[in-house]
Design a protein around this motif. Structure first.
Motif: not given
Length: 205
Positions: A1-10, A19-30, A49-54
């Motif tokens: 899943m390296e392709i996600l390393n430079e991606k941004r989630i909305l 929000i507080e709990n999930i952001i740290s999990l999301f940012n393990m991937f993006v 903004e440039k958004i890659d995943i919603i």
């Protein structure tokens, strides 16, 4: 899943605790997760903004996250979208099926399920890149979806326009003649010079 390393989630979510709990999990991937707590704010971030995943909660306090997703899908049918919900709601799930989603996460989010969802998003992004052909002025033709897109907007093509772009791809680096257009786009039906000129003018717009 390296392709996600430079991606941004909305993330569209109105629960501060979640929000507080999930952001740290999301940012393990993006690379980054941008947060909106209502649809108006989410649309503002999406447009600026440039958004890659919603990732969007369905059951917001005052709004329905599916309305936001439906707005996005009117102009962008390619971006991976994941929905969140605290419970399985058959009515919402049925409506969500029409929105070309990449996944459905139940709260509390299971890490294994999250990995599976992001793997699905990564595959969709890779596939989109493979299926896309860069055109002039920032336009991109998607060979699978048969659409033209630029930045965040997607344009649906009619039959002749699809045939025309498929012809261009098949004959890359070749001179396109009037005879080729008549044969491959107009399928040998009568094509006057004015009809051809009007067709080209419409594409340029």
């Amino acid at each position: 899943m390296e392709i996600l390393n430079e991606k941004r989630i909305l993330l569209l979510e109105d629960s501060d605790e979640f929000i507080e709990n999930i952001i740290s999990l999301f940012n393990m991937f993006v690379k980054e997760t941008l947060v909106a707590k209502d649809i108006k704010s989410a649309l503002k971030i999406y447009n600026q903004e440039k958004i890659d995943i919603i990732v969007s909660d369905i059951n917001l306090k005052q709004e329905n996250g599916l309305d936001f997703i439906q707005d996005i899908r009117q102009t962008n049918r390619e971006i991976p979208i994941v929905v969140l919900s605290g419970y399985k709601d058959e009515e919402y799930l049925f409506r969500a099926m029409t929105l070309n989603l990449s996944g459905y996460l139940l709260k509390p989010v299971n890490f294994k399920s999250l990995v599976e969802i992001f793997e699905s998003c990564a595959k969709k992004i890779k596939l989109s890149l493979m299926e896309s052909v860069a055109l002039k002025d920032g336009f991109v033709y998607n060979k699978e979806l048969k659409t033209i897109s630029k930045e965040k907007e997607t344009f649906t093509l009619n039959k002749k326009e699809i045939l025309f772009f498929d012809m261009l791809i098949l004959n890359k680096n070749k001179v396109i003649t009037k005879e080729m257009i008549a044969s491959m786009v107009y399928e040998n039906e009568n094509m006057s010079d004015s009809a051809l000129n009007n067709f080209i003018m419409r594409l340029r717009r």
